[in-house]
Design a protein around this motif. Structure first.
Motif, PDB file in Angstrom:
ATOM      1  N   ARG A  92      33.833  43.145  43.674  1.00 29.22           N
ATOM      2  CA  ARG A  92      33.643  43.899  44.915  1.00 29.22           C
ATOM      3  C   ARG A  92      32.597  43.201  45.770  1.00 29.22           C
ATOM      4  O   ARG A  92      31.540  42.834  45.268  1.00 29.22           O
ATOM      5  CB  ARG A  92      33.210  45.333  44.603  1.00 29.22           C
ATOM      6  N   VAL A  93      32.904  43.058  47.054  1.00 27.10           N
ATOM      7  CA  VAL A  93      32.024  42.319  47.960  1.00 27.10           C
ATOM      8  C   VAL A  93      31.859  43.108  49.248  1.00 27.10           C
ATOM      9  O   VAL A  93      32.835  43.630  49.802  1.00 27.10           O
ATOM     10  CB  VAL A  93      32.601  40.927  48.282  1.00 27.10           C
TER      11      VAL A  93
ATOM     12  N   ALA B 254      34.645  43.966  53.873  1.00 25.02           N
ATOM     13  CA  ALA B 254      34.553  44.382  52.472  1.00 25.02           C
ATOM     14  C   ALA B 254      35.831  43.970  51.752  1.00 25.02           C
ATOM     15  O   ALA B 254      36.915  43.940  52.339  1.00 25.02           O
ATOM     16  CB  ALA B 254      34.346  45.894  52.366  1.00 25.02           C
ATOM     17  N   TYR B 255      35.676  43.666  50.466  1.00 26.04           N
ATOM     18  CA  TYR B 255      36.806  43.163  49.674  1.00 26.04           C
ATOM     19  C   TYR B 255      36.659  43.663  48.237  1.00 26.04           C
ATOM     20  O   TYR B 255      35.554  43.728  47.702  1.00 26.04           O
ATOM     21  CB  TYR B 255      36.816  41.640  49.706  1.00 26.04           C
ATOM     22  N   GLU B 256      37.787  44.014  47.654  1.00 19.10           N
ATOM     23  CA  GLU B 256      37.813  44.418  46.246  1.00 19.10           C
ATOM     24  C   GLU B 256      39.076  43.879  45.595  1.00 19.10           C
ATOM     25  O   GLU B 256      40.154  43.889  46.199  1.00 19.10           O
ATOM     26  CB  GLU B 256      37.770  45.937  46.126  1.00 19.10           C
ATOM     27  N   ALA B 257      38.942  43.393  44.371  1.00 16.41           N
ATOM     28  CA  ALA B 257      40.092  42.878  43.629  1.00 16.41           C
ATOM     29  C   ALA B 257      39.924  43.181  42.151  1.00 16.41           C
ATOM     30  O   ALA B 257      38.798  43.227  41.631  1.00 16.41           O
ATOM     31  CB  ALA B 257      40.256  41.378  43.843  1.00 16.41           C
ATOM     32  N   GLU B 258      41.058  43.395  41.488  1.00 16.99           N
ATOM     33  CA  GLU B 258      41.073  43.568  40.037  1.00 16.99           C
ATOM     34  C   GLU B 258      42.205  42.754  39.458  1.00 16.99           C
ATOM     35  O   GLU B 258      43.352  42.833  39.923  1.00 16.99           O
ATOM     36  CB  GLU B 258      41.275  45.035  39.647  1.00 16.99           C
ATOM     37  N   LEU B 259      41.884  41.955  38.451  1.00 17.72           N
ATOM     38  CA  LEU B 259      42.908  41.252  37.673  1.00 17.72           C
ATOM     39  C   LEU B 259      43.076  41.974  36.349  1.00 17.72           C
ATOM     40  O   LEU B 259      42.093  42.213  35.636  1.00 17.72           O
ATOM     41  CB  LEU B 259      42.497  39.803  37.433  1.00 17.72           C
TER      42      LEU B 259
ATOM     43  N   THR C 166      45.341  43.304  41.959  1.00 18.22           N
ATOM     44  CA  THR C 166      45.271  44.288  43.028  1.00 18.22           C
ATOM     45  C   THR C 166      44.171  43.849  44.003  1.00 18.22           C
ATOM     46  O   THR C 166      43.101  43.404  43.575  1.00 18.22           O
ATOM     47  CB  THR C 166      44.973  45.702  42.520  1.00 18.22           C
ATOM     48  N   THR C 167      44.439  43.968  45.300  1.00 19.24           N
ATOM     49  CA  THR C 167      43.462  43.584  46.308  1.00 19.24           C
ATOM     50  C   THR C 167      43.376  44.649  47.399  1.00 19.24           C
ATOM     51  O   THR C 167      44.350  45.339  47.691  1.00 19.24           O
ATOM     52  CB  THR C 167      43.813  42.231  46.946  1.00 19.24           C
TER      53      THR C 167
END
Length: 208
Positions: free
Chosen positions: A125-126, A173-178, A201-202
């Motif tokens: 998360r950024v 803002a940015y969020e990702a999950e692998l 997921t982004t």
């Protein structure tokens, strides 16, 4: 400043940890460690190198005690972080958000080497800018392999000077999950199933 962290999870044992520089590691549970800032980092000019190894049959959760605030240094605005992750067991890597302050520029490279029997969740998360700030730049590259075969090659940048930057409106803002091998997960963003198993997921927006 350079900071180095090593975390090794073995079945039936507490995680082994080593750290130098501005990051300390604390074992907070039988299968959980928290990263703690022993000094302000990352500042411009800092380099963080973190290696995580999860052996077959082992489980590990990696957390941070607080958000990471990236600040510009006196001589340079750029800082770097490199994650090297090797997983044959189960890993849940979910640090608190990274906040990139105005004028700071932060680059992250994450390389995952998984076995086919591994189970992984990696969350990132950024947020560009503290309260009232719109400046700051972050770039992240994520590479994942399973038994030596390519699973994912992903790169994104957000903030001032990024490809998607715009004077009127642009994501801050940015969020990702692998996930691997799970491919059906609940997410507020967009989920992309990967050909080799698992999913990415982004999400992008103005504020986390």
């Amino acid at each position: 400043m350079r900071s180095d962290v090593l975390i090794v999870a073995r079945p039936g044992r507490s995680p082994h940890t080593e750290s130098t520089g501005a990051i300390a590691v604390r074992r907070t549970g039988p299968e959980t460690v928290h990263l703690v800032s022993a000094a302000a980092t990352p500042l411009g000019g800092d380099a963080l190198r973190l290696r995580v190894v999860v052996e077959d049959g082992a489980r590990l959760q990696v957390r941070t005690v607080a958000a990471t605030v990236v600040l510009p240094g006196a001589a340079t605005t750029e800082s770097h972080a490199c994650w090297t992750v090797e997983v044959a067991g189960t890993l849940d890597l979910d640090p608190e958000p990274t906040i990139v302050a105005g004028r700071a520029r932060h680059t992250v490279h994450t390389a995952l080497s998984l076995t086919a029997d591994a189970s992984v969740r990696v969350r990132e998360r950024v947020q560009i800018g503290r309260s009232g700030e719109r400046a700051g730049y972050w770039s992240g590259a994520l590479r994942a392999d399973v038994d030596g075969a390519a699973l994912l090659r992903h790169r994104i940048e957000v903030g001032a000077g990024s490809v998607a930057d715009d004077a009127i409106a642009a994501p801050r803002a940015y969020e990702a999950e692998l996930h691997y091998p799970a491919s059906d997960v609940d997410s507020a963003g967009v989920t992309l199933a990967l050909a080799g198993g698992g999913c990415l997921t982004t999400w992008q927006g103005d504020r986390l």
